[in-house]
Design an enzyme around this catalytic site. Structure first.
Site, PDB file in Angstrom:
ATOM      1  N   ASP A   1      -6.925   4.555  -4.823  1.00 14.19           N
ATOM      2  CA  ASP A   1      -7.570   4.431  -3.500  1.00 14.19           C
ATOM      3  C   ASP A   1      -8.189   5.809  -3.257  1.00 14.19           C
ATOM      4  OD1 ASP A   1      -7.932   2.655  -1.049  1.00 14.19           O
ATOM      5  OD2 ASP A   1      -7.098   4.431  -0.099  1.00 14.19           O
TER       6      ASP A   1
ATOM      7  N   LYS B   1       0.869  -1.185   0.000  1.00 13.75           N
ATOM      8  CA  LYS B   1       0.000   0.000   0.000  1.00 13.75           C
ATOM      9  C   LYS B   1       0.902   1.229   0.000  1.00 13.75           C
ATOM     10  CE  LYS B   1      -4.347   1.350   0.170  1.00 13.75           C
ATOM     11  NZ  LYS B   1      -5.560   0.728  -0.379  1.00 13.75           N
TER      12      LYS B   1
HETATM   13  P1  NDP Z   1     -13.022   7.984  -2.888  1.00  7.17           P
HETATM   14  O1  NDP Z   1     -11.955   8.974  -2.652  1.00  7.17           O
HETATM   15  O2  NDP Z   1     -13.543   7.801  -4.272  1.00  7.17           O
HETATM   16  O3  NDP Z   1     -14.281   8.278  -1.936  1.00  7.17           O
HETATM   17  C1  NDP Z   1     -14.143   8.305  -0.554  1.00  7.17           C
HETATM   18  C2  NDP Z   1     -15.460   8.736   0.041  1.00  7.17           C
HETATM   19  O4  NDP Z   1     -15.364   8.662   1.455  1.00  7.17           O
HETATM   20  C3  NDP Z   1     -15.835  10.159  -0.277  1.00  7.17           C
HETATM   21  O5  NDP Z   1     -17.231  10.276  -0.323  1.00  7.17           O
HETATM   22  C4  NDP Z   1     -15.253  10.931   0.885  1.00  7.17           C
HETATM   23  O6  NDP Z   1     -15.896  12.182   1.125  1.00  7.17           O
HETATM   24  C5  NDP Z   1     -15.501   9.980   2.032  1.00  7.17           C
HETATM   25  N1  NDP Z   1     -14.470  10.171   3.062  1.00  7.17           N
HETATM   26  C6  NDP Z   1     -13.113  10.055   2.903  1.00  7.17           C
HETATM   27  N2  NDP Z   1     -12.475  10.323   4.067  1.00  7.17           N
HETATM   28  C7  NDP Z   1     -13.450  10.606   4.958  1.00  7.17           C
HETATM   29  C8  NDP Z   1     -13.445  10.944   6.322  1.00  7.17           C
HETATM   30  N3  NDP Z   1     -12.296  11.053   7.002  1.00  7.17           N
HETATM   31  N4  NDP Z   1     -14.649  11.146   6.915  1.00  7.17           N
HETATM   32  C9  NDP Z   1     -15.814  11.013   6.229  1.00  7.17           C
HETATM   33  N5  NDP Z   1     -15.874  10.690   4.936  1.00  7.17           N
HETATM   34  C10 NDP Z   1     -14.714  10.492   4.311  1.00  7.17           C
HETATM   35  O7  NDP Z   1     -12.453   6.595  -2.318  1.00  7.17           O
HETATM   36  P2  NDP Z   1     -12.927   5.125  -2.642  1.00  7.17           P
HETATM   37  O8  NDP Z   1     -14.399   5.087  -2.830  1.00  7.17           O
HETATM   38  O9  NDP Z   1     -12.029   4.576  -3.674  1.00  7.17           O
HETATM   39  O10 NDP Z   1     -12.533   4.370  -1.272  1.00  7.17           O
HETATM   40  C11 NDP Z   1     -13.421   4.298  -0.159  1.00  7.17           C
HETATM   41  C12 NDP Z   1     -12.939   3.207   0.772  1.00  7.17           C
HETATM   42  O11 NDP Z   1     -12.894   1.953   0.075  1.00  7.17           O
HETATM   43  C13 NDP Z   1     -11.531   3.396   1.357  1.00  7.17           C
HETATM   44  O12 NDP Z   1     -11.488   2.812   2.623  1.00  7.17           O
HETATM   45  C14 NDP Z   1     -10.679   2.568   0.394  1.00  7.17           C
HETATM   46  O13 NDP Z   1      -9.460   2.166   0.988  1.00  7.17           O
HETATM   47  C15 NDP Z   1     -11.599   1.386   0.162  1.00  7.17           C
HETATM   48  N6  NDP Z   1     -11.334   0.605  -1.035  1.00  7.17           N
HETATM   49  C16 NDP Z   1     -11.349   1.181  -2.269  1.00  7.17           C
HETATM   50  C17 NDP Z   1     -11.127   0.403  -3.395  1.00  7.17           C
HETATM   51  C18 NDP Z   1     -11.244   0.962  -4.762  1.00  7.17           C
HETATM   52  O14 NDP Z   1     -11.161   0.176  -5.708  1.00  7.17           O
HETATM   53  N7  NDP Z   1     -11.450   2.251  -4.951  1.00  7.17           N
HETATM   54  C19 NDP Z   1     -10.794  -1.016  -3.276  1.00  7.17           C
HETATM   55  C20 NDP Z   1     -10.898  -1.544  -1.939  1.00  7.17           C
HETATM   56  C21 NDP Z   1     -11.126  -0.731  -0.868  1.00  7.17           C
HETATM   57  P3  NDP Z   1     -15.196  13.535   0.585  1.00  7.17           P
HETATM   58  O15 NDP Z   1     -15.323  13.484  -0.899  1.00  7.17           O
HETATM   59  O16 NDP Z   1     -15.950  14.618   1.230  1.00  7.17           O
HETATM   60  O17 NDP Z   1     -13.753  13.444   1.059  1.00  7.17           O
END
Ligand code: NDP
Length: 444
Positions: A166, A126
């Site tokens: 991510d 990572k």
């Molecule tokens: P994105 O950046 O596309 O979206 C993240 C979302 O979570 C946004 O809506 C964001 O809101 C919100 N968010 C992020 N940080 C916070 C916080 N501290 N408090 C509240 N809301 C928060 O990321 P992904 O959708 O790609 O990833 C989401 C999760 O899934 C993570 O844990 C990631 O590690 C996991 N994941 C992702 C994969 C992928 O293929 N993308 C694969 C496997 C796991 P805002 O826009 O306001 O920041």
């Protein structure tokens, strides 16, 4: 002291101020206790646990770049190459101000078991940076990505370490990083996944994590005599995972009534309009207030609150530790049937235990969100064959992988006398394969 407790104390002592890493290790070691204790002398002699909790390599570097005002900015860059026993390191790059070494280590550690569960030949890693792409111009994002890759390119490669997206790293960032890698290394190879379709990306990679979450949830419900069709679902987050989880849930006949971001959340009793959500988040990169402004049925609330809504299935898809004990109590009081993690470690340990003790079916992220990395591995296969599979081919392989993951962890839980404990099942099934490969490869 038992071997498991000894190793956990060592992790806490040697890795101070890394609570998320401690949490991830504790969850895994606790559920491995029965497996370790059955073979304790051999594992202890080989220091198997000490080796599995210690990254093979940690790379920390400076990322200087120039902003639009001509000011030099400096961020921290990280890549933790955790375990390569079953394949090249594989795992995303997180760009978020909260990123530090402990966060990257927790994610890298989880990735080892997740990647093992997919059944594909990929090790765990990572990386990322405390850079925040939010509010930056495209040129600033490019400047950061180029500087980041100028250093990272020394340590990665198609057969060594293949990073992906991510939080904060989407198609735009992967594109800039890929361009810089190609220029510096003079190599056109599948060194990153999540690439654009015109330069080696895989169809269905964008959808994979969210779709995979629903394929696994659907199978889990089916095996418990239930059905996703007709269920009410709450989702947190509104990024890549959340959007495609909502889309697939609705395609499978469920109704998704919430999404959130870091400032607030939406309750939409008529069901989230996924096309509108995509327009607001993927195209305009705007806040959820714009969703609410465009849709009569939607109510916008500031702050936290997604888990207060009465639903059958909850899918946390935002970030780590976003569902705590109070949230778990509210969900249980409202009769939630299942919680499946789309994000990495979104549920605290106490909340997980509370949900399990109260009969809620709980599937951890390392199994439920493995569809993203599995499809990344499919992208690697297509890159090395110089072929592109159709959307349907990739989607159908994804579906098979997610169904197999569920059965692997379900079988492992049953085999070790913990039927229905999907956390233990996922950790045990993921661990056994990696441990066998590490043992076979000697002390390296
Ligand atoms: P994105 O950046 O596309 O979206 C993240 C979302 O979570 C946004 O809506 C964001 O809101 C919100 N968010 C992020 N940080 C916070 C916080 N501290 N408090 C509240 N809301 C928060 O990321 P992904 O959708 O790609 O990833 C989401 C999760 O899934 C993570 O844990 C990631 O590690 C996991 N994941 C992702 C994969 C992928 O293929 N993308 C694969 C496997 C796991 P805002 O826009 O306001 O920041």
């Amino acid at each position: 002291m038992s071997y498991v407790d000894e190793v956990f104390s060592m992790v806490v002592e040697k890795n101070p101020s890394q609570p998320e890493f401690h949490q991830a290790v504790k969850e895994v070691l606790e559920s491995l206790r029965v497996v370790i204790e059955a073979n304790e002398d051999a594992y202890r002699k080989d220091a198997l646990l000490e080796r599995i909790v210690t990254p093979e390599r940690q790379i920390l570097f400076r990322v200087p770049w120039v902003d639009d005002k001509g000011q030099v900015q400096v961020n921290n860059g990280f890549r933790v190459q955790f375990n390569s026993a079953i394949g090249p390191y594989k795992g995303g790059l997180r760009l978020h101000p909260s990123v530090n070494l402990g966060i990257i280590k927790f994610l890298g550690f989880e990735q080892i078991f997740k990647n093992s569960l997919t059944g594909l030949p990929i090790g765990g890693g990572k990386g990322g940076s405390d850079f925040d792409p939010k509010g930056k111009s495209d040129r600033e994002v490019m400047a950061f990505c180029q500087s980041f890759m100028t250093e990272l390119c020394k340590y990665i490669g198609a057969d060594t370490d293949v990073p992906a997206g991510d939080i904060g790293t989407g198609a735009r960032e992967i594109g800039y990083m890929f361009g810089q890698y190609k220029k510096i290394r003079n190599l056109y190879e599948g060194v990153l996944t999540g690439k654009g379709l015109t330069y080696g990306g895989s169809l269905a990679r964008t959808e994979a994590t969210g779709y995979g979450l629903l394929y696994l949830t659907e199978e889990m419900l089916k095996c418990n005599g239930s059905d996703i069709k007709g269920k009410t679902v709450s989702i947190s987050g509104s990024g890549n995972v959340a959007i495609y989880a909502a889309q697939k849930a609705e395609q499978l006949g469920a109704k998704v009534v919430t999404v959130s971001d870091s400032t607030g959340w939406i309750y939409d009793p008529e069901g989230i309009d996924v096309e509108l959500l995509k327009e607001v988040k993927e195209v305009k990169r705007a806040r959820l207030t714009e969703y609410a402004a465009a849709r009569k049925s939607a109510q916008y609330h500031e702050g936290k609150g997604v888990w207060t809504v009465k639903v059958d299935v909850a899918l946390p898809c935002a970030t780590q530790n976003e569902l705590n004990l109070d949230d778990a109590k509210t969900l249980v009081a409202n009769g939630v049937y299942a919680v499946c993690e789309g994000a990495n470690m979104p549920t605290t340990l106490e909340a997980t235990q509370y949900l399990q003790q109260n009969g809620v079916k709980f599937v951890p992220g390392k199994a439920a969100n493995a569809g993203g990395v599995a499809t990344s591995a499919l992208e690697m296969s297509q890159n090395s064959e110089r072929l592109s599979w159709t959307f349907e081919e990739v989607d159908s392989k994804l579906q098979t992988i997610m169904v197999n993951i569920f059965h692997n962890l379900d079988d492992a839980a049953k085999k070790y006398g913990m039927a229905g404990n999907y956390v233990a099942g996922a950790n045990i099934a993921g661990f056994l394969k990696v441990a066998e490969a590490m043992t076979a490869q000697g002390i390296v």
